[in-house]
Design a protein around this motif. Structure first.
Motif, PDB file in Angstrom:
ATOM      1  N   PHE A   1       0.919  -1.815   3.638  1.00 11.42           N
ATOM      2  CA  PHE A   1       1.042  -2.452   2.326  1.00 11.42           C
ATOM      3  C   PHE A   1       0.523  -1.499   1.254  1.00 11.42           C
ATOM      4  O   PHE A   1      -0.075  -0.471   1.574  1.00 11.42           O
ATOM      5  N   PRO A   2       0.722  -1.833  -0.020  1.00  7.88           N
ATOM      6  CA  PRO A   2       0.221  -0.961  -1.092  1.00  7.88           C
ATOM      7  C   PRO A   2      -1.308  -0.918  -1.076  1.00  7.88           C
ATOM      8  O   PRO A   2      -1.942  -1.889  -0.669  1.00  7.88           O
TER       9      PRO A   2
ATOM     10  N   ASP B   1      -7.047   1.379   7.401  1.00 14.45           N
ATOM     11  CA  ASP B   1      -7.364   2.210   6.231  1.00 14.45           C
ATOM     12  C   ASP B   1      -6.919   1.446   4.997  1.00 14.45           C
ATOM     13  O   ASP B   1      -6.640   0.244   5.071  1.00 14.45           O
ATOM     14  N   ASP B   2      -6.827   2.146   3.863  1.00 16.99           N
ATOM     15  CA  ASP B   2      -6.531   1.458   2.603  1.00 16.99           C
ATOM     16  C   ASP B   2      -5.165   0.786   2.576  1.00 16.99           C
ATOM     17  O   ASP B   2      -4.946  -0.135   1.799  1.00 16.99           O
ATOM     18  N   THR B   3      -4.263   1.266   3.418  1.00 17.17           N
ATOM     19  CA  THR B   3      -2.901   0.748   3.326  1.00 17.17           C
ATOM     20  C   THR B   3      -2.394   0.153   4.637  1.00 17.17           C
ATOM     21  O   THR B   3      -1.196  -0.053   4.796  1.00 17.17           O
TER      22      THR B   3
ATOM     23  N   SER C   1       7.383  -4.748  -0.451  1.00  9.89           N
ATOM     24  CA  SER C   1       6.040  -4.214  -0.714  1.00  9.89           C
ATOM     25  C   SER C   1       5.237  -3.989   0.560  1.00  9.89           C
ATOM     26  O   SER C   1       4.324  -3.184   0.574  1.00  9.89           O
ATOM     27  N   TYR C   2       5.563  -4.702   1.619  1.00 15.34           N
ATOM     28  CA  TYR C   2       4.796  -4.533   2.839  1.00 15.34           C
ATOM     29  C   TYR C   2       5.738  -4.416   4.040  1.00 15.34           C
ATOM     30  O   TYR C   2       6.950  -4.646   3.916  1.00 15.34           O
ATOM     31  N   ARG C   3       5.144  -4.058   5.181  1.00 17.95           N
ATOM     32  CA  ARG C   3       5.950  -3.875   6.375  1.00 17.95           C
ATOM     33  C   ARG C   3       5.154  -4.386   7.571  1.00 17.95           C
ATOM     34  O   ARG C   3       3.944  -4.160   7.654  1.00 17.95           O
ATOM     35  N   ILE C   4       5.834  -5.069   8.464  1.00 19.44           N
ATOM     36  CA  ILE C   4       5.148  -5.607   9.644  1.00 19.44           C
ATOM     37  C   ILE C   4       5.797  -5.066  10.909  1.00 19.44           C
ATOM     38  O   ILE C   4       7.016  -5.079  11.061  1.00 19.44           O
TER      39      ILE C   4
END
Lengths: 660, 660
Positions: free
Chosen positions: A450-451, A475-477, A501-504
């Motif tokens: 994710f962002p 980590d941050d993303t 915006s995100y990926r699973i």
């Protein structure tokens, strides 16, 4: 017995004797810090694989110094039904023993140093009187240097000329001629008069070089030339008249001196070698870091690969028992709820356990367990040994007839051998030092990217339709999100397919993509651990809050865990079934229940219990705080967000009413 | 005056008063190490440009901790012709002041720690009682946190609920219901009985969250809820009945407490701010590292760019004088041969210098200069100030009529302002803090690349036809080679054109190719400084030998140096010519002779003189050793080579008889 550089030579034979006669040996180390990464929590992701965890500890914990090493030997005296204990508390410091020895750099972590300071740790003792040490390779190199020098000396006739520089001097520079002339005059005087030797003034390395060269060419025999150091550490040359016999005597003396120097330099590593050579059972509490530091600091650099590490460690310490892991296994885990060393020791003094009788010889410090001296390594080693004995003896109560004393080499203890506690890993209780590790099924786990603006609350919002989830930040993303029901995984993946915006990904897909990237190291380089991360850390808000409590433990045991029933110990089955331990799996499994579904859940609870530890810490108590610190950072971000409603909110997986 | 956490609050007003009344302030720092690279010598290449040196120090020295800060104020009393001195010796340590403060990691270098230990440094004092500090940014962040929390409190009615986690709780989990029920009962009791408050048992962060949430929704006003910490650092909740007035009072108290906490956290940084605000002249000895550490640790991260660093530093300390540089400049350099602090101090007590009269108030520690306490920062600051006064007053003897006292703000001292000594740079004596740096001509310098097997002796062999050369290693496969005659450069380049194993470029070509590579950082990444270099270093043989002695100084002054005659001070010309100082250049140059051809050569000699320093060190004395260590390594390689004649030898540039 407190051991420093000053009394190390006297203490070593006592140590060796104690080790030789011991039934088992308890150890503990104090370090200058835990993690040189952004936070300790980043070191302990709840879904680390054993390989990942080892890799992180190796990279981010080994640059700290193990500077106090506690060792307590335990020998059972059957006539008195007592253990004879000998506790040693070694101060260890890599004092450069001469100009040519390695100049070790190590990191200190303020919170660890501050914690040790609050416990009365004596830093002056460690830095002023710490015992030096060398790894095996460093020792070989040093020995080689000595031998090389000796070889040159022998080939060189009477003048022991050690070429100190690669640059030969073929003429004496103008400005040095007067100086060399006076040296020659002094030598001529010496040869004529009745003095045995003459000390030249201290001079530069270049001048010494010129002197050696001049003497070498002008005077063929009968002179012994040696560079010495005065009180101010300035080097000067001593020239002596010697006959052949005298020369041989001097050379012998020198050789002896060198051998002694070498022994002094190897220093504390000789303790570890003696322990290793004994092959005795080594007991520690939450000992993975202790073992890693010991091997790294006193034996040699840790291998990159986990399997190689296991092999190396087993060659140094063939039998290990971790009391934190032992207390977390059947039959203890149901009656021991806090496995931190201090609490464990308290618990084991109450029923159904019994405190062992101990005695210590007059010349050894006896510890008074009623006045705690926790975090002095010698004391910690001592009570770790006591905990081990109490738990071992408790196993004897399950035998028919019951036995009140269980020896360290009893078969009953085999299920606990060579399994090291893995801090805060949700579903893998231990590192198996003598075989492949448990491979928990993680098909309820999602890998989400994710962002970098996202915080924990955004993930909770995203998955709000799925009930309780557990977030393990990578980590941050990216983060792992554990769902409570495996069936939800596919729904989440399907729904995310069109998200921008995100990926699973499933955990399996994540593993696959990791294996594809040939350079696994790169993963560590890009996870937010920067080179300069041990500079000023960001300010953070914090709380003692732990997410894992929310996890409701509905998932079932992973088959792959159940299949790990190698090394089954039949004596084990006996008391597991006797206690009617509630496991979904097979009571005879060697990991003694912890990896069953029930095991996994109480496992987690246990770790959560420790989440309330205080600011100060050693490797055991440190992590909870730092973990909350890192959460705090995300919390702060969160607070900022909520106060500014104009920010974009992350999408929901489903259109559900927003409850919070 | 020794200042620790315990007496900092009392000492600060005294410090501020001393700073305000001072004519100048001398400072000194003690660090936990010098270089986290492979060796200190790698930090100080003799041909570093100022940019390169700054970059290396920033990258490889700033991760050490400045843990003792000496500050001595000097105020001249004309009635007594005496200086009133007030010396402060601060112990500094980044104690995490609460759970939310940064957990600083810093590196220790064994040789530095061992050296300080041998000087009686009190590590317990620094780690147990060191004064904390914050940079400006850290302080702002902390202040922001407090204000944010206060804002929330005000908006939240009576319950001071600080959301401790980003994860809201929308229901109470099954296993916590009984717990929350008992809390509610306790609160109900409190509201009924005459007690003013009730303390709940210590509990986990999650439980505290549940309590806040429950109280917030069930009880609207009249309750003050606060999380406190008990002696064991466990957190518990205190619930109090309050009316409006009581609540305001409590909030005011809390605000005061927070402001005090904030001041305590800023701690030692307040000293630096007071000094900076005063704008007073700051005197140090070899002070570049002191200044860098001070800015880095107490103000903010050092900028990447050297010019930005100069700007930042000048905004913190607008006027600096470095006594090591001063002693190396005209008119001192010809009568001062050893500029290390201890030796300089000794020299300045002899003719033609005069020791200044000093006096210190009763409540300040007076140092006895006859019993040296070198390497205690307070003492070092004190004698640095004495050295400055002696040299300043010596300048007065050149005036007509001569003056015995020269004030710190005298125009005579301007030539020494804001020039910081550059350790071991051959041809650039100082870093010019308020303008562009000197750009020495380096057209006698070759940039040579070669296989990593090569050692110093191979380079000497390669260039054996050229007489004396000077080698400055860059990394394993490259070095600068300075020829004694510029005319030889083209011959060397021409001859090397067909060589396969090595490559020679002019210094100008080298600079060009560096500028081409857009990312200059990459150079530092590939120069052999690895991340883990502060682990076990390689064993090395060593000698105090310095190559630079061989350099015979035949080359002429670089025009670009001569051209740097800005800021000429006419009063300077006066005594330069009065003393008939032997310079090829113009006596009126503000860099007072050091950059003249004579200057450059004696400069170098001076540095070589210091090459014989002992194993112990601070930033001043450290480098010579480490330098010899790194040479030693190459020497050892060399020895191996010579003992194995079958190895290939490097080609000679010319077919000359091999003399050595």
């Amino acid at each position: 017995m407190e051991v420093t550089r000053q009394n190390f030579k006297e203490a070593l034979p006592k140590l060796c004797e104690a080790v030789e006669e011991a039934d088992f040996i308890a150890i503990d180390g104090e370090f200058t810090g835990i993690s040189d990464g952004p936070s300790v929590s980043a070191l302990t992701n709840g879904l680390d694989t054993p390989e990942e965890r080892y890799c992180k500890l190796r990279k981010h914990s080994m640059n700290f110094l193990l500077f106090q090493f506690g060792l307590c030997t335990f020998k059972y005296d059957p006539t008195q039904s007592k253990y004879i204990t000998k506790a040693f508390n070694f101060y260890v410091f890599p004092k450069p023993f001469n100009r040519t020895s390695p100049d070790i750099k190590f990191i200190c972590q303020s919170s660890s140093i501050d914690f040790l300071a609050s416990q009365g740790f004596d830093f002056n003792k460690v830095f002023c009187s710490g015992i030096p040490y060398l790894t095996q390779e460093e020792e070989s190199q040093l020995r080689e240097q000595y031998e090389e020098r000796r070889g040159q000396m022998n080939g060189n006739g009477s003048i022991t000329y050690t070429p100190n520089s690669s640059m030969s001097v073929n003429h004496i520079p103008e400005d040095q001629r007067a100086f060399i002339k006076t040296v020659e005059e002094k030598v001529d005087d010496l040869l004529k008069n009745s003095e045995k030797s003459v000390d030249l003034e201290s001079c530069t390395g270049f001048q010494r070089k010129l002197i050696y060269q001049t003497l070498n060419s002008r005077y063929s025999k009968g002179l012994h030339v040696e560079t010495l150091e005065n009180d101010k550490k300035e080097r000067y040359i001593q020239i002596s008249k010697v006959d052949d016999e005298e020369r041989r005597r001097r050379e012998q003396q020198k050789q002896q001196r060198e051998q002694e120097e070498l022994n002094d330099a190897v220093g504390f590593s000789r303790v570890i070698r003696a322990v290793s050579k004994s092959g005795k059972l080594i007991v520690g509490h939450n000992m993975l870091l202790d073992v890693m530091h010991t091997v790294h600091q006193f034996c040699g650099p840790l291998p990159e690969d986990l399997d190689d590490f296991k092999e190396v460690t087993m060659s140094v310490f063939p039998r290990l028992v971790d009391t934190k892991l032992m207390a977390s296994m059947q039959p203890f885990k149901e009656i021991i709820h806090n496995t931190s060393l201090g609490e464990l020791h308290k618990r084991l003094r109450e029923k159904p356990f019994k405190s062992p009788q101990t005695e210590c010889p007059d010349d050894f410090q006896s510890y008074d367990t009623s006045s705690e001296q926790l975090h002095e390594a010698g004391y910690d080693a001592y009570i770790t040994g006591l905990c081990f004995i109490s738990m071992a003896n408790y196993l004897g109560t399950f035998l028919t007839p019951p036995k009140s004393h269980i020896a360290a080499r009893s078969k009953l203890l085999e299920p606990f051998y060579n399994k090291l506690f893995l801090m805060r890993v949700i579903d893998i209780p231990y590192l198996n030092m003598c075989g492949p590790d448990l491979q928990p099924k993680r098909d309820h786990v999602l890998y989400v990217t994710f962002p970098k603006e996202w915080k924990t609350c955004d993930l909770y919002q995203l998955f709000s339709a799925f009930g309780n989830i557990q977030v393990s930040w990578i980590d941050d993303t990216s983060a792992f999100v554990s769902l409570s029901q495996t069936e939800q995984v596919q729904i989440a993946i399907n729904t995310s397919r069109y998200a921008e915006s995100y990926r699973i990904q499933t955990y399996a897909e994540y593993l696959q993509s990791r294996q594809k990237s040939t350079n696994t190291n790169r993963r560590w380089a890009s996870d937010g651990w920067s080179d300069t991360s041990y500079g000023a850390a960001a300010m953070t808000t914090t709380s003692g809050f732990s997410h894992s409590r929310q996890h409701s433990m509905k998932r079932s045991i992973s088959p792959s865990l159940e299949e790990q029933n190698c090394n089954a110990d039949s004596s084990w089955t006996h008391y597991c079934s006797a206690k009617k331990i509630k496991t979904d799996g097979d009571g005879s499994q060697t990991h003694a229940g912890v990896s069953g579904s029930e095991g996994a859940s109480s496992w987690l609870e246990q770790q959560t219990d420790e989440g309330g530890a205080c600011l100060g810490q050693d490797q055991e108590e440190a992590a909870p705080d730092a973990s909350s610190t890192s959460q705090g950072k995300r919390n702060r971000k969160h607070k900022k967000r909520t106060s500014d409603a104009s920010e974009t909110t992350p999408p929901l997986l489903f259109d559900v009413p927003q409850v919070w």
